[in-house]
Design a protein around this motif. Structure first.
Motif, PDB file in Angstrom:
ATOM      1  N   LEU A 311      40.023  -6.265 -11.591  1.00 43.19           N
ATOM      2  CA  LEU A 311      40.345  -5.906 -10.204  1.00 43.19           C
ATOM      3  C   LEU A 311      40.486  -4.390 -10.052  1.00 43.19           C
ATOM      4  O   LEU A 311      40.033  -3.814  -9.047  1.00 43.19           O
ATOM      5  CB  LEU A 311      41.630  -6.613  -9.764  1.00 43.19           C
ATOM      6  CG  LEU A 311      41.537  -8.138  -9.652  1.00 43.19           C
ATOM      7  CD1 LEU A 311      42.903  -8.729  -9.284  1.00 43.19           C
ATOM      8  CD2 LEU A 311      40.491  -8.547  -8.628  1.00 43.19           C
ATOM      9  N   LEU A 312      41.116  -3.754 -11.016  1.00 43.15           N
ATOM     10  CA  LEU A 312      41.261  -2.297 -10.966  1.00 43.15           C
ATOM     11  C   LEU A 312      39.911  -1.607 -11.043  1.00 43.15           C
ATOM     12  O   LEU A 312      39.640  -0.642 -10.301  1.00 43.15           O
ATOM     13  CB  LEU A 312      42.167  -1.831 -12.115  1.00 43.15           C
ATOM     14  CG  LEU A 312      42.521  -0.333 -12.144  1.00 43.15           C
ATOM     15  CD1 LEU A 312      43.284   0.067 -10.896  1.00 43.15           C
ATOM     16  CD2 LEU A 312      43.328  -0.009 -13.398  1.00 43.15           C
ATOM     17  N   TYR A 313      39.034  -2.101 -11.910  1.00 42.19           N
ATOM     18  CA  TYR A 313      37.695  -1.511 -12.032  1.00 42.19           C
ATOM     19  C   TYR A 313      36.896  -1.723 -10.743  1.00 42.19           C
ATOM     20  O   TYR A 313      36.211  -0.806 -10.278  1.00 42.19           O
ATOM     21  CB  TYR A 313      36.958  -2.134 -13.222  1.00 42.19           C
ATOM     22  CG  TYR A 313      35.566  -1.585 -13.411  1.00 42.19           C
ATOM     23  CD1 TYR A 313      35.349  -0.435 -14.159  1.00 42.19           C
ATOM     24  CD2 TYR A 313      34.454  -2.209 -12.823  1.00 42.19           C
ATOM     25  CE1 TYR A 313      34.071   0.080 -14.333  1.00 42.19           C
ATOM     26  CE2 TYR A 313      33.184  -1.696 -12.982  1.00 42.19           C
ATOM     27  CZ  TYR A 313      32.998  -0.555 -13.739  1.00 42.19           C
ATOM     28  OH  TYR A 313      31.738  -0.040 -13.889  1.00 42.19           O
ATOM     29  N   LEU A 314      36.969  -2.919 -10.177  1.00 42.39           N
ATOM     30  CA  LEU A 314      36.234  -3.200  -8.939  1.00 42.39           C
ATOM     31  C   LEU A 314      36.741  -2.345  -7.790  1.00 42.39           C
ATOM     32  O   LEU A 314      35.952  -1.915  -6.932  1.00 42.39           O
ATOM     33  CB  LEU A 314      36.344  -4.679  -8.579  1.00 42.39           C
ATOM     34  CG  LEU A 314      35.618  -5.653  -9.520  1.00 42.39           C
ATOM     35  CD1 LEU A 314      35.834  -7.086  -9.069  1.00 42.39           C
ATOM     36  CD2 LEU A 314      34.120  -5.336  -9.572  1.00 42.39           C
ATOM     37  N   LEU A 315      38.034  -2.076  -7.760  1.00 44.86           N
ATOM     38  CA  LEU A 315      38.585  -1.176  -6.738  1.00 44.86           C
ATOM     39  C   LEU A 315      38.016   0.228  -6.908  1.00 44.86           C
ATOM     40  O   LEU A 315      37.647   0.880  -5.914  1.00 44.86           O
ATOM     41  CB  LEU A 315      40.113  -1.158  -6.835  1.00 44.86           C
ATOM     42  CG  LEU A 315      40.834  -0.207  -5.873  1.00 44.86           C
ATOM     43  CD1 LEU A 315      40.567  -0.602  -4.427  1.00 44.86           C
ATOM     44  CD2 LEU A 315      42.338  -0.179  -6.172  1.00 44.86           C
ATOM     45  N   TYR A 316      37.941   0.686  -8.132  1.00 50.87           N
ATOM     46  CA  TYR A 316      37.352   1.996  -8.437  1.00 50.87           C
ATOM     47  C   TYR A 316      35.906   2.057  -7.956  1.00 50.87           C
ATOM     48  O   TYR A 316      35.498   2.985  -7.240  1.00 50.87           O
ATOM     49  CB  TYR A 316      37.445   2.221  -9.948  1.00 50.87           C
ATOM     50  CG  TYR A 316      37.040   3.594 -10.444  1.00 50.87           C
ATOM     51  CD1 TYR A 316      36.875   4.667  -9.585  1.00 50.87           C
ATOM     52  CD2 TYR A 316      36.823   3.807 -11.812  1.00 50.87           C
ATOM     53  CE1 TYR A 316      36.517   5.917 -10.060  1.00 50.87           C
ATOM     54  CE2 TYR A 316      36.462   5.046 -12.290  1.00 50.87           C
ATOM     55  CZ  TYR A 316      36.305   6.110 -11.422  1.00 50.87           C
ATOM     56  OH  TYR A 316      35.940   7.343 -11.886  1.00 50.87           O
ATOM     57  N   LEU A 317      35.130   1.044  -8.302  1.00 51.66           N
ATOM     58  CA  LEU A 317      33.720   1.019  -7.928  1.00 51.66           C
ATOM     59  C   LEU A 317      33.557   0.892  -6.410  1.00 51.66           C
ATOM     60  O   LEU A 317      32.692   1.544  -5.807  1.00 51.66           O
ATOM     61  CB  LEU A 317      33.020  -0.144  -8.629  1.00 51.66           C
ATOM     62  CG  LEU A 317      31.505  -0.256  -8.449  1.00 51.66           C
ATOM     63  CD1 LEU A 317      30.810   0.983  -9.007  1.00 51.66           C
ATOM     64  CD2 LEU A 317      30.966  -1.504  -9.132  1.00 51.66           C
ATOM     65  N   ALA A 318      34.392   0.066  -5.774  1.00 49.14           N
ATOM     66  CA  ALA A 318      34.288  -0.117  -4.317  1.00 49.14           C
ATOM     67  C   ALA A 318      34.601   1.175  -3.579  1.00 49.14           C
ATOM     68  O   ALA A 318      33.928   1.509  -2.584  1.00 49.14           O
ATOM     69  CB  ALA A 318      35.243  -1.232  -3.867  1.00 49.14           C
TER      70      ALA A 318
END
Length: 370
Positions: A311-318
């Motif tokens: 979730l943290l990585y996806l937030l970064y990418l988003a």
């Protein structure tokens, strides 16, 4: 001793990264291939182009997948070492957290250089090739993508069928064409064409416009559910062929070389340039985030922090993708760009990295007071 530990940790991490990257790449390529296959089945895309397009787009996919693969590899590989108490043994042998970070960063730098090469050089070249294929596809007519023995729909208004097609694709036999005139809400006159054979001819006076010449057939004009029906017999009948327009999934900025983007001040070009730089730049940050997330209690299991990490990585990418869109639209100044997003997540990674020793020191102090 440190060299042996470095080799062991690197091997564990790179093996998991290769497996994760391969699985994610296979999933993405399968989805894209099914989409292109559907276009080929409907005549929107020539079947000969399928594997070429997929091959040229692999570097583009890898640029997005490799940072995620490395991030998950650290969490999974090091998480197993914590669960099996191997990290405890390595720590007892003198391996500090900073040494672990340094040993992890060495292969991560190699991955970062690979992503930089793909992002700045190889992927744009592949996208240029794909763009050329789509340009060639757009120059084709529905006759070029026709498959014999199959009804094929072209747009909302035309269905074409040919019983046989010559090897050079210059002539077809037993032709049926249903063409709906008017708009797309099923209101209008239907035209049916039946012919013994058909061929393509070029008209130089029409700027190279292609016409489908039907021989020995009939034309029927009708309105569904109403009379009268008009029947016309013909020896030769010319039908203008519409140029096919395939749905491209890439923008013109993605196909430009990095050197061209460096010389441009256009918001779209600056957004694309910062995006290409952001992908390799994110790797040291995700490594710093992944290390504390990989640290688990053996009783908790190796996957306990996997979901929060994703979730943290996806937030970064988003946020990076949203910032890219804002740059392209001019809503975000190019001087600011995507750099604040990297800075925010670098601070988050440092906070995660530094919180763990603080927890350990506090626990030891409480134990001593007890």
């Amino acid at each position: 001793m440190p060299l042996i530990i470095f080799r062991y940790l690197s091997r564990q991490m790179l093996q998991v990264m290769s497996a994760v990257t391969s699985v994610v790449l296979l999933i993405i390529m399968s989805g894209r291939f099914v989409n292109y296959l559907a276009q080929a089945a409907t005549g929107t895309l020539k079947a000969d182009f399928l594997f070429a397009i997929m091959g040229y787009r692999i570097p583009e996919f890898l640029v997005m997948i490799l940072p995620l693969g490395l991030f998950l590899a650290i969490i999974l590989a090091y998480g197993r070492l914590y669960v099996d108490n191997e990290m405890t043994v390595l720590s007892a042998c003198g391996l500090s957290r900073h040494q672990l970070l340094g040993m992890t960063m060495v292969p991560a730098v190699g991955v970062m250089l690979l992503v930089a090469l793909l992002s700045l050089v190889v992927a744009p070249l592949g996208i240029q090739k794909v763009d050329n294929i789509f340009a060639e596809q757009d120059s084709l007519t529905e006759f070029d993508t026709l498959v014999s023995g199959r009804f094929q729909k072209f747009g909302w208004q035309r269905v074409t069928y040919a019983e046989a097609l010559t090897d050079d694709r210059q002539q077809m036999n037993k032709v049926f064409i249903a063409n709906r005139n008017g708009n797309s809400n099923n209101i209008g006159v239907m035209t049916l064409l039946l012919a013994q054979k058909a061929s393509i001819e070029f008209n130089a006076e029409e700027g190279g416009q292609r016409f489908l010449i039907l021989d020995d057939g009939y034309r029927y004009d009708l309105t569904p559910g109403a009379l009268p029906l008009r029947e016309i017999a013909f020896e030769h009948y010319g039908l203008r062929m519409d140029e096919r327009r395939s749905g491209k999934e890439i923008s013109k900025e993605q196909a430009l070389p990095t050197a061209t983007l460096l010389e441009s001040d256009t918001p779209g070009h600056r957004a694309e340039l910062q995006w290409r730089i952001s992908l390799p730049l994110s790797i040291p940050i995700v490594v710093l985030m992944a290390l504390p997330l990989a640290r688990v209690n053996p009783r908790q299991g190796r996957y306990v922090k996997l979901l929060p990490g994703i979730l943290l990585y996806l937030l970064y990418l988003a946020l990076l993708m949203s910032g890219r869109g804002a740059l392209e639209d001019g809503r975000l100044p190019t001087d600011i760009g995507l750099w604040p997003i990297h800075l925010i997540f670098l601070l988050i990674a440092l906070l995660l990295y530094l919180v763990e020793p603080g927890k350990l020191w506090l626990a030891r102090r409480r134990a001593g007071n007890a």
